[in-house]
Each structure stands twice: as structure tokens, then as C-alpha cells.
Design an enzyme around this catalytic site. Structure first.
Site, PDB file in Angstrom:
ATOM      1  N   HIS A 209      -0.391  -4.780 -21.233  1.00 37.42           N
ATOM      2  CA  HIS A 209       0.806  -4.641 -20.389  1.00 37.42           C
ATOM      3  C   HIS A 209       1.380  -5.962 -19.883  1.00 37.42           C
ATOM      4  O   HIS A 209       2.357  -5.977 -19.145  1.00 37.42           O
ATOM      5  CB  HIS A 209       0.505  -3.757 -19.175  1.00 37.42           C
ATOM      6  CG  HIS A 209      -0.384  -4.428 -18.155  1.00 37.42           C
ATOM      7  ND1 HIS A 209      -1.748  -4.458 -18.261  1.00 37.42           N
ATOM      8  CD2 HIS A 209      -0.091  -5.107 -17.020  1.00 37.42           C
ATOM      9  CE1 HIS A 209      -2.267  -5.112 -17.227  1.00 37.42           C
ATOM     10  NE2 HIS A 209      -1.285  -5.526 -16.469  1.00 37.42           N
ATOM     11  N   HIS A 242       0.587   1.906 -20.933  1.00 32.13           N
ATOM     12  CA  HIS A 242       1.122   1.519 -19.618  1.00 32.13           C
ATOM     13  C   HIS A 242       2.578   1.998 -19.521  1.00 32.13           C
ATOM     14  O   HIS A 242       3.329   1.859 -20.495  1.00 32.13           O
ATOM     15  CB  HIS A 242       1.026  -0.010 -19.497  1.00 32.13           C
ATOM     16  CG  HIS A 242       1.279  -0.519 -18.112  1.00 32.13           C
ATOM     17  ND1 HIS A 242       2.521  -0.525 -17.531  1.00 32.13           N
ATOM     18  CD2 HIS A 242       0.430  -1.022 -17.178  1.00 32.13           C
ATOM     19  CE1 HIS A 242       2.435  -1.026 -16.305  1.00 32.13           C
ATOM     20  NE2 HIS A 242       1.165  -1.335 -16.074  1.00 32.13           N
TER      21      HIS A 242
HETATM   22  C1  UD1 Z   1       2.271  -4.929 -12.302  1.00 32.77           C
HETATM   23  C2  UD1 Z   1       1.872  -6.332 -11.840  1.00 32.77           C
HETATM   24  C3  UD1 Z   1       0.750  -6.886 -12.712  1.00 32.77           C
HETATM   25  C4  UD1 Z   1      -0.408  -5.914 -12.816  1.00 32.77           C
HETATM   26  C5  UD1 Z   1       0.108  -4.568 -13.252  1.00 32.77           C
HETATM   27  C6  UD1 Z   1      -1.015  -3.566 -13.240  1.00 32.77           C
HETATM   28  C7  UD1 Z   1       3.635  -7.827 -10.973  1.00 32.77           C
HETATM   29  C8  UD1 Z   1       4.659  -8.844 -11.331  1.00 32.77           C
HETATM   30  N1  UD1 Z   1       3.008  -7.252 -12.012  1.00 32.77           N
HETATM   31  O1  UD1 Z   1       2.851  -5.059 -13.606  1.00 32.77           O
HETATM   32  O2  UD1 Z   1       0.271  -8.095 -12.137  1.00 32.77           O
HETATM   33  O3  UD1 Z   1      -1.327  -6.398 -13.754  1.00 32.77           O
HETATM   34  O4  UD1 Z   1       1.126  -4.113 -12.346  1.00 32.77           O
HETATM   35  O5  UD1 Z   1      -0.738  -2.438 -13.997  1.00 32.77           O
HETATM   36  O6  UD1 Z   1       3.431  -7.549  -9.817  1.00 32.77           O
HETATM   37  N2  UD1 Z   1       5.905   2.306 -13.930  1.00 32.77           N
HETATM   38  C9  UD1 Z   1       5.963   3.675 -13.820  1.00 32.77           C
HETATM   39  N3  UD1 Z   1       4.987   4.319 -13.110  1.00 32.77           N
HETATM   40  C10 UD1 Z   1       3.964   3.663 -12.529  1.00 32.77           C
HETATM   41  C11 UD1 Z   1       3.910   2.276 -12.657  1.00 32.77           C
HETATM   42  C12 UD1 Z   1       4.891   1.601 -13.348  1.00 32.77           C
HETATM   43  O7  UD1 Z   1       6.875   4.304 -14.331  1.00 32.77           O
HETATM   44  O8  UD1 Z   1       3.099   4.310 -11.920  1.00 32.77           O
HETATM   45  C13 UD1 Z   1       6.965   1.600 -14.695  1.00 32.77           C
HETATM   46  C14 UD1 Z   1       8.285   1.509 -13.911  1.00 32.77           C
HETATM   47  O9  UD1 Z   1       9.360   1.612 -14.799  1.00 32.77           O
HETATM   48  C15 UD1 Z   1       8.221   0.098 -13.335  1.00 32.77           C
HETATM   49  C16 UD1 Z   1       7.568  -0.631 -14.484  1.00 32.77           C
HETATM   50  O10 UD1 Z   1       6.568   0.270 -14.972  1.00 32.77           O
HETATM   51  O11 UD1 Z   1       9.502  -0.441 -12.993  1.00 32.77           O
HETATM   52  C17 UD1 Z   1       6.983  -1.970 -14.154  1.00 32.77           C
HETATM   53  O12 UD1 Z   1       6.118  -1.900 -13.024  1.00 32.77           O
HETATM   54  P1  UD1 Z   1       5.754  -3.284 -12.250  1.00 32.77           P
HETATM   55  O13 UD1 Z   1       4.763  -2.980 -11.183  1.00 32.77           O
HETATM   56  O14 UD1 Z   1       6.986  -3.995 -11.823  1.00 32.77           O
HETATM   57  O15 UD1 Z   1       5.114  -4.170 -13.368  1.00 32.77           O
HETATM   58  P2  UD1 Z   1       3.810  -3.950 -14.211  1.00 32.77           P
HETATM   59  O16 UD1 Z   1       4.143  -4.387 -15.583  1.00 32.77           O
HETATM   60  O17 UD1 Z   1       3.249  -2.599 -13.980  1.00 32.77           O
HETATM   61  N1  UDP Z   2      -7.376   1.815 -15.422  1.00 35.90           N
HETATM   62  C1  UDP Z   2      -7.248   3.172 -15.126  1.00 35.90           C
HETATM   63  N2  UDP Z   2      -6.622   3.978 -16.047  1.00 35.90           N
HETATM   64  C2  UDP Z   2      -6.115   3.510 -17.214  1.00 35.90           C
HETATM   65  C3  UDP Z   2      -6.233   2.126 -17.498  1.00 35.90           C
HETATM   66  C4  UDP Z   2      -6.860   1.308 -16.574  1.00 35.90           C
HETATM   67  O1  UDP Z   2      -7.689   3.633 -14.072  1.00 35.90           O
HETATM   68  O2  UDP Z   2      -5.580   4.304 -18.010  1.00 35.90           O
HETATM   69  C5  UDP Z   2      -8.016   0.942 -14.421  1.00 35.90           C
HETATM   70  C6  UDP Z   2      -9.109   0.027 -14.922  1.00 35.90           C
HETATM   71  O3  UDP Z   2     -10.384   0.632 -14.779  1.00 35.90           O
HETATM   72  C7  UDP Z   2      -8.976  -1.205 -14.037  1.00 35.90           C
HETATM   73  C8  UDP Z   2      -7.524  -1.215 -13.638  1.00 35.90           C
HETATM   74  O4  UDP Z   2      -7.000   0.065 -13.964  1.00 35.90           O
HETATM   75  O5  UDP Z   2      -9.752  -1.096 -12.849  1.00 35.90           O
HETATM   76  C9  UDP Z   2      -6.779  -2.298 -14.374  1.00 35.90           C
HETATM   77  O6  UDP Z   2      -5.423  -2.155 -14.157  1.00 35.90           O
HETATM   78  P1  UDP Z   2      -4.339  -2.894 -15.039  1.00 35.90           P
HETATM   79  O7  UDP Z   2      -4.899  -3.220 -16.361  1.00 35.90           O
HETATM   80  O8  UDP Z   2      -3.111  -2.055 -14.981  1.00 35.90           O
HETATM   81  O9  UDP Z   2      -4.019  -4.197 -14.174  1.00 35.90           O
HETATM   82  P2  UDP Z   2      -4.678  -5.649 -14.112  1.00 35.90           P
HETATM   83  O10 UDP Z   2      -6.125  -5.488 -13.802  1.00 35.90           O
HETATM   84  O11 UDP Z   2      -4.403  -6.328 -15.412  1.00 35.90           O
HETATM   85  O12 UDP Z   2      -3.914  -6.318 -13.014  1.00 35.90           O
END
Ligand code: UD1
Ligand code: UDP
Length: 370
Positions: A209, A242
């Protein structure tokens, strides 16, 4: 009473803050724990809140589809600041490296409230990798007054950067607290695609992601997965996709038609931990998964050019392979074809903590603010 305002917004922050919140709740005579979620993530955050039985006192409900980092940071600052003025916490806690973490620490600074940073001191040294998380970590260090370093390397980095030693606590990573309280031997999957996995097949678990991988690097990772399932007919790639629209679009368009690849929605944390335990090999660009996999004895190929978690690489359970198709295929093929190469990496080691990080964090908060 020490009033602690914990602010978080995404799935990984919630997983890693859950043990801290439980440890605060275990001392109700000493701590008043107030939880505010930005809901930078919505569905994935709610999944974690429900698994750990956490209730938010304040829910800013900020997620919009396809949001940019700048938008989410601005909204957190705008909506959190008046809340900090209303709650007047003794300390505000943030975790990790997201826009919510950085913006909440900045909001605390602007209100002259001290902040504590859980999982402090991780660095790649490259300001654009991971993006924007590396800069979020650097800035949060500058803003925070207490720094909870998960490893000695992270602690040393903070000290090298001039953080006063009295502000730094070596705690371990709370992700291990959560993991050790969750994993159990008799687990049964409830997601149909996981419950129905063929026991004869080797599962390769993949998550991806990172923003710096959007576009060509992510397409190259998908091409590598296509090639691997072609080469090894006993593989089942399982990829919880993701929900970031950029990731969904690419992964679904390039991998949806392959029988050796199972694309699923993100699964809840308990299900995911046991999916890691079921996996033969893990390919990921996730930070949290890099920390969890060594504890479960699972080799990890890190789909990034550089990692801020070198401890797994030093322990021999992780290799940084980047997103180049040939390199991913070569490294994964070696592990899949050679039992000797595989067993060299499949060591159950825990470079990220002993499962008691949250107690140490709470003790340090008591010491400083009590
Ligand atoms: C964010 C964090 C990243 C972290 C990741 C974990 C920042 C810049 N990035 O990235 O550090 O590793 O979360 O997963 O803070 N969305 C949904 N439902 C959800 C979550 C996300 O639909 O439950 C979609 C939405 O369209 C949202 C997009 O994902 O706008 C991006 O979410 P965002 O939190 O901005 O960035 P991530 O790529 O998830
Ligand atoms: N995780 C989860 N469900 C999933 C994928 C990941 O619960 O389908 C958990 C995983 O065990 C870990 C965390 O999410 O603890 C990692 O999140 P992510 O990779 O989104 O973010 P990052 O750690 O890179 O910030």
C-alpha cells in the site's frame, strides 16, 4: 489523576495503541484515559476498535475517499485543536508515522500540551522513503516531549539527533504486546476464502500500500506475483487488498483472473495474525507486518527499496527486495525451491519487543506526569 489524550486514526496506529489503552485503563486511580480518533481510516479503524473493544470518546470522522496527505493533515489540525483546548490533557499520545500522528503532535504543540510519541526513532534516512512517513517521524520527534523507542537502534538514533536522554524510554514495540495476546494454536478462520484454503498449498501472503510504490513499482510487484504462481503450481497467493483507490485499481486489474491468486478485502486483525501464522512466506511493504512476521518465524521479503526496520534484516528473517519484478521472483523462488535457504530465514526471533512495551510506556507516563 493524569489525563492522557490518545489520538490515532489508521489501522496500524489503533493496533499498536490498543495495548497502551488497556494498560492505562488497568490503572483507573492514576490515569484518566481519553480517546480521540481522527478516523483517517474508517472501515479499517472500526475493525480494530471492535476487535480490541476500544471505544472512542471523540470521533472526528475525517476520512474521505481518495484523500491526500495534505488534506487529512489540515483537517486533523483544524478539528483537534479546539478539542485539546476543551479536554486540557496532561499529555497527548500519538503513535508512529501517519498524517494523524504528525498533525496531532503539531496540534498539541500549538496548544502547549506535551506529547508522547509511541514507536519513536525509526528512520530510513531518505526523506522520500517511505513517503510521507519518514518526514512525519522526523517532525514528530521534534514536536514530542517523551519518546518511546521500540529498539536500541531507534533509541540511539534519537540520542544522536540530540533528543535529551531523560526524554527517551526504551520500551519495545507495542505491536508485539498485541500479537502475543492474540495468537493461539486452535484458531479457525471465519472469512470463507481463508477457511477454504487448500491445506496442501503453500500460502504466500502479500500486502502492499505504500505511496512511493504507486504506478510502475506496484505493477511490477503484480507482474512478479503472476510469474511466481506460474512457476510454482502449489502456491496460493493471498492478498488482502488495501482500500486505497490507487492500490485497489492496480491490484484488481492485474491479478483478478488468476486461480493461484486470492484477492480479499482487508481482514480483521485476529484473522490476519492467523493468516500470517498459516503463511509459508510473506511479501509486504507494511511496517507492522515486518515487525510481526519474525515473531511468528515467517520469512519476509520487503517490497521497498529501504526499510526503517533494519532489525529484522539483521536477525536474518527479512530481506529488502524492492519492487523490481526480476529481483522479487529470484528471491522468492530461491526460498520456495530450497528448503535450506528457507529454514535459514524461518527463525522465530523477536527483535521488536517482549510483549511488555505498553506497561513500560504507562510507567514512564506515571513517572513524568505523576
Ligand atoms: C495511511 C498512512 C500510512 C499507513 C497506512 C496504513 C499517511 C500519509 N499514510 O496510508 O502511513 O501505513 O495508512 O494502512 O498517513 N480507505 C478506505 N477505508 C479505510 C481506509 C482507507 O476506503 O478504512 C481509502 C480511502 O479512499 C482513503 C484512502 O484509502 O482516502 C487512503 O487512506 P489514507 O489513510 O490517506 O492513506 P493510506 O494509503 O491508507
Ligand atoms: N492487518 C490487518 N488486516 C489486514 C492486513 C493487515 O489487521 O488485512 C494488520 C497487520 O497485522 C498489522 C497492521 O495491520 O498489524 C499493518 O497495517 P498496514 O500494513 O496497513 O500499515 P503499516 O504498518 O504499513 O503502517
Amino acid at each position: 489523576m493524569i489525563r492522557v489524550l490518545s489520538v490515532f486514526g489508521t489501522r496500524p496506529e489503533a493496533i499498536k495503541m490498543a495495548p497502551v489503552l488497556h494498560a492505562l485503563q488497568a490503572e483507573p486511580a492514576r490515569f484518566e484515559s481519553v480517546v480521540c480518533v481522527s478516523a483517517q481510516h474508517r472501515a479499517m479503524l472500526d475493525q480494530v476498535m471492535s476487535v480490541f473493544g476500544i471505544r472512542a470518546n471523540h470521533d472526528l470522522d475525517l476520512m474521505t475517499s481518495g484523500q491526500s496527505p495534505a488534506e487529512i493533515a489540515a483537517r486533523v489540525l483544524q478539528h483537534l485543536s479546539p478539542l485539546i483546548r476543551q479536554i486540557r490533557p496532561d499529555v497527548l499520545l500519538v503513535q508512529g508515522d501517519t498524517m494523524t500522528s504528525f498533525a496531532a503532535a503539531f496540534a498539541a504543540y500549538l496548544e502547549k500540551v506535551p506529547s508522547g510519541h509511541v514507536e519513536a526513532g525509526l528512520r530510513t534516512g531518505d526523506r522520500y522513503q517511505p513517503f510521507p512517513e519518514e518526514m512525519n517521524r522526523v517532525l514528530t520527534t521534534r514536536l514530542a516531549s517523551l519518546h518511546f523507542a521500540p529498539t536500541t537502534q531507534a533509541r540511539d538514533r534519537l540520542l544522536e539527533e540530540g533528543v535529551p536522554p531523560g526524554e527517551v524510554h526504551l520500551t519495545g514495540n507495542t505491536v508485539i504486546d498485541a500479537l502475543l495476546r492474540t495468537v493461539r494454536p486452535d484458531y479457525r478462520f471465519h472469512t470463507p476464502a481463508l477457511a477454504g484454503l487448500d491445506p496442501a498449498r503453500r500460502v504466500v501472503l502479500v500486502t502492499t500500500h505504500r505511496r512511493e510504490s504507486f504506478g510502475a513499482p506496484l505493477r511490477s510487484t503484480c507482474a512478479a506475483l503472476r510469474e511466481l504462481v506460474g512457476r510454482f503450481p502449489d502456491l496460493q497467493v493471498v492478498l488482502p487488498v488495501h482500500p486505497n483507490p490507487e492500490v485497489k485499481r492496480t491490484v484488481e486489474s492485474l491479478l483478478c483472473d488468476l486461480p493461484g491468486v486470492t484477492l480479499i478485502h482487508p481482514v480483521d486483525y485476529v484473522e490476519f495474525v492467523h493468516l500470517m501464522a498459516r503463511a509459508y512466506l510473506i511479501l509486504t511493504d507494511s511496517g507492522g507486518v515486518q515487525e510481526e512476521a519474525p515473531s511468528l518465524g515467517k520469512p519476509v521479503l520487503v517490497l521497498r527499496e529501504v526499510t526503517e526496520r533494519p532489525e529484522g534484516v539483521a536477525a536474518g528473517t527479512a530481506v529488502v527486495v524492492g519492487t523490481d519484478r526480476e529481483r522479487i521472483v529470484a528471491q522468492a523462488s530461491e526460498l520456495l525451491a530450497s528448503p535450506a535457504a528457507y529454514s535459514r530465514m524461518a527463525n522465530a526471533v523477536s527483535p521488536y519487543g517482549d510483549g511488555h512495551a505498553s506497561e513500560r510506556i504507562v510507567a514512564a507516563l506515571g513517572e513524568r506526569f505523576g
